[in-house]
Design an enzyme around this catalytic site. Structure first.
Site, PDB file in Angstrom:
ATOM      1  N   GLU A 392       0.804  -1.220   0.000  1.00  0.00           N
ATOM      2  CA  GLU A 392       0.000   0.000   0.000  1.00  0.00           C
ATOM      3  C   GLU A 392       0.841   1.277   0.000  1.00  0.00           C
ATOM      4  OE1 GLU A 392      -4.083  -1.665   2.088  1.00  0.00           O
ATOM      5  OE2 GLU A 392      -2.847  -0.222   3.188  1.00  0.00           O
ATOM      6  N   GLU A 464      -6.551  -7.728  -1.007  1.00  0.00           N
ATOM      7  CA  GLU A 464      -7.228  -7.554   0.290  1.00  0.00           C
ATOM      8  C   GLU A 464      -8.650  -7.094   0.013  1.00  0.00           C
ATOM      9  OE1 GLU A 464      -5.361  -5.171   3.343  1.00  0.00           O
ATOM     10  OE2 GLU A 464      -3.346  -5.685   2.654  1.00  0.00           O
TER      11      GLU A 464
END
Length: 804
Positions: A392, A464
């Protein structure tokens, strides 16, 4: 020849920093005796200082070098130390390593003597050092501390093999081919150029049983590198159903004398990510998976191989997933070994969480992490992609161009990936991997891959989903726990329905400890489909029910009206792979219910959604006509939603029925209580039967006995003495007869004691949370029987173990 001695028992440990604690003569009297893997501190389950394990500590051990190792090069090998280590031998500095997730060696050859003893000290800095990945910014997990993976003393010849790499080009062809490369390293040759004509290599390919399938021999190349290959007849493919493994063994001879040998398992399998999905051995497969943190309650990362393997078995056998992501760092070799054996695919990645350091040292360590990760794990057939971005993190063209290029040079046989969480991120890798948190319960379950990746051709994998968008505790309300499960089901359904998406890896396998600025304020992120003890929450059954390997069924409700506003049960979800679910009340069939294909058109096994708890029971009201029973049912179903606040039209229809059948208002109230409310009536028994191929395969019953009992489920009862201690978990759950799902509001204290050849590795006083908790036991270096005695208000249980 190569020798290896485990060095995991009887280290001395201190957390009280001292200037001369690395010296041989330092008085370590009173230091704690510990075994490796070791956590530098044990943590509670909730509410602790998230910096409690961030300190400098020291480990000391006296090593006696075998006399027969004279003339060999001697190394101390560490599988992982969190987060940096400096190693000393008899007070002299030997080497260091920065980074807590990859293995390293320190060369002791010039510091020790064969036949003599030396004092080795390891100074471990477990603080969150901003110049070392993954640190430098906020981080939603703990890195813990200590020498948390195994240690060994290794002796190798001065001329030796290293970096054995196995490739299986074009594995779908017959016969199959194996190509092996390696390096020959030399030490202590005085810089002399080696005469490679004196050396010979032999490569053996065998089944794990030892049966040799192929042998090939060749000299080293002129620069000392190695490249051998051979055809293998009759070899089987490695796949998810039959993960067949083979062994490649490379021998190095000087003349006719073998001087070194390296060996590794491998498998023949073909992987391909494309714009229309993921292919394994030429077959298109959707990837259903979960992320995994390697931490455990109390001990953090310091879990021996046995617990690592148990997690792989949970993912494959109980949760029935196809792929796991090792978020957000390289995980234990034993875990990957078990994934190889079980047929569980792996996305593995370098250490990090959102933060990218600007300093040159941080960035070079990031590249070092790529190299150490790939060189350690490149022979695992389970691994399908290398994650070469910090999870991320923002785009960083300079750094990620380098990490991607390095990964491709080290292992061109696998695609690269990099986990991002914003649309339009620059794609330098081979797969667009994206954390998709768009789903809020009342909107689309997954974003449009083309919009996110801005590409029609890039392979696309969701890495995710859910997680922090809907944290769920075992003690949450029934409706909250049901919605948690349904959100996972919606995402999986959307994944199965979109041909552009290779798969979806949910966040995450289990709850985990975290920093205070994340989670629920108690240093716990409740993002898992299991709790920290790996006890399944309701959402776990969404994954398990998509598999056909065994019949499963989990009911979202205990059918207790007091757990619902106004006693309205609402919609009950049953997560099952059965053909239908028959619902019974007090021995009377309410109705047969089928998977909700209209709501979940793409799931292999949609949940069964039940909102009619009257069903055919009104047939018993013979005084009503068939048509009026239908009218009465519609009114009662409406009353189940709104209680007695029925719309005027329904009130008038009910009044008309009462007048027509000469009934009083109290008779109408009695009908409501009997078929909807149940207030004041005797205890009712609801029975759910999962029917598969015409046979009842699963049963769950609610409302019978109200006396709970304690169940104990050990992960295994046979423990083994070996290179280090062995461990097992006992999962404790409070249940009612007829149903194995933990009681969500059972929070009873539990007292635990051990005797015999085992000891506790968790507190002796614990408590059930949401009806479940775990107890950990370990071997103590002696064979024999062991016993765990568990005492609670729900009953007493004894679990027997055997240590071999």
């Amino acid at each position: 020849m190569r020798n290896q001695l485990p060095m995991n028992y009887q280290w001395l440990f201190s957390r009280n920093e001292c200037a001369d604690w690395t010296e041989r003569e330092f008085d370590d009297t009173g230091w704690e005796t510990v075994d490796i893997p070791h956590a530098n501190t044990l943590l509670p389950r909730h509410y602790f200082d998230d910096q409690a394990c961030c300190f400098v500590s020291c480990y000391r051990k006296c090593l006696t070098i075998p006399a027969e190792w004279e003339g060999l090069c001697i190394f101390l090998h560490f599988e992982a130390v969190s987060s940096s280590a400096r190693i000393f031998a008899d007070g002299r500095f030997v080497g260091k390593h920065e980074g807590g997730y990859t293995p390293f060696d320190v060369d002791l050859t010039d510091f020790v003597q064969a036949g003599s003893a030396s004092l080795v000290a390891v100074v471990v800095d477990s603080s969150e050092q901003p110049e070392i990945p993954p640190f430098g910014g906020a981080m939603d997990y703990l890195a813990y501390g200590g020498i948390y993976r195994q240690v060994s003393l290794v002796a190798v010849p001065s001329i030796r093999l290293s970096k054995l790499r196995i490739r299986t080009p074009e594995p779908l062809r017959t016969p199959k081919r194996v190509d092996v490369s390696a390096l020959i390293e030399s030490r202590g040759t005085g810089g002399a150029v080696l005469d490679w004509a004196r050396y010979r290599l032999e490569l053996n390919i065998s089944e794990l049983s030892g049966n040799v399938l192929a042998v090939v021999s060749a000299p080293p190349m002129e620069d000392g590198t190695i490249g051998l290959g051979c055809a293998v007849d009759g070899a089987a493919l490695w796949n998810l159903e039959e993960p067949t493994l083979y062994r490649a063994t490379l021998h190095l001879f000087e003349g006719n004398t073998e001087i070194d040998c390296l060996s590794s398992r491998f498998g023949f399998r073909d992987i391909r990510f494309s714009s229309d999905g993921f292919y394994l051995n030429g077959t298109l497969r959707k990837l259903k998976g979960l992320n995994r943190h390697q931490c455990f309650p109390y001990i953090g990362y310091a879990a021996p191989d046995s617990l690592q393997r148990t997690d792989a078995e949970l993912l494959k056998r109980e949760l029935a997933v196809d792929v796991v992501r090792t978020s957000h760092y390289p995980q234990a070799p034993a875990f990957l070994d078990r994934c190889d054996e079980l047929g569980l695919l792996v996305l593995t990645e370098i250490a990090g969480w959102q933060h990218v350091g600007s300093g040159g040292h941080w960035r070079e360590l990031c590249l070092q992490n790529v190299r150490e990760l790939i060189e350690r794990d490149w022979n695992h057939p389970s691994i399908i992609t290398w994650g070469v971005r910090i999870n991320e993190s923002p785009d960083d063209h300079e750094l990620y161009s380098r990490t991607t290029a390095l990964a491709r040079s080290l292992d061109p046989s696998r695609p690269t990936s990099g986990i991002r969480n914003f649309a339009g991120s620059e794609l330098l890798e081979d797969i667009y991997t994206y954390n998709d948190f768009i789903h809020r319960g009342d909107n689309v379950a997954l974003d449009n891959p083309r919009k996110v990746s801005r590409s029609d051709t890039a392979p696309y994998l969701v890495t995710e989903h859910n997680g922090h968008m809907f944290p769920t505790k075992r003690t949450d309300s029934e409706r909250h726990r049901t919605e948690h499960a349904l959100r996972h089901a919606r995402v999986l359904d959307a994944m199965y329905g979109d041909g552009r998406i290779c798969g979806a890896i949910g966040w995450c396998m289990s709850d985990y400890n975290t920093h205070g600025n994340f989670g629920s304020g108690d240093q716990v992120c409740y993002h898992g489909v299991c709790d920290m003890f790996r006890i399944p929450k309701l959402a776990a059954w969404v994954y398990a029910s998509q598999d056909d390997g065994r019949p499963v069924m989990a009911v979202s409700s205990t059918m207790d009206i007091g757990d619902h506003p106004a006693g309205n049960l609402g919609t009950i979800a049953v997560f099952t792979n059965c053909d239908r679910v028959d619902l019974w009340l007090d021995g009377v069939l309410v109705g047969s219910h089928y998977p909700s294909r209209d709501r979940f058109p793409y799931l292999p096994h949609p949940p069964v959604l039940i909102d009619d708890f009257i069903g055919d029971r009104l047939d018993a009201e013979a005084g009503f006509s068939v048509k009026d029973r239908g009218r009465l049912k519609r009114i009662l179903l409406k009353a189940s939603e709104v209680g007695f606040n029925l719309p005027l039209g329904d009130k008038l229809r009910m009044l008309w029925l009462l007048v027509k059948y000469h009934m009083k208002l109290s008779d109408g109230v009695e009908l409501f209580s009997k078929y909807v409310g149940g207030w004041g009536s005797g205890r009712r028994v609801w029975r759910f039967e999962g029917v598969l191929n015409g046979t009842v395969a699963c049963v769950s019953e609610f409302g019978g006995s109200s006396v709970p009992m304690l169940q104990a489920q050990p992960t295994k009862t046979e423990l083994h003495l070996g290179d280090t201690y062995d461990m097992a978990e006992i999962k404790l759950t409070a249940v009612l007869p007829g149903n194995d799902l933990p009681l969500p509001y059972a929070n009873e204290p539990v007292q635990v004691s051990t005797s015999g050849a085992i000891a506790l590795a968790s507190p002796d006083l614990t408590v059930l949370e949401g009806g479940g908790c775990g107890v950990y036991v370990r071997t103590i270096g002696m064979p024999g029987s062991g016993r765990v005695d568990i005492h609670s208000s729900l009953g007493d249980i004894a679990v027997d173990f055997m240590v071999l």
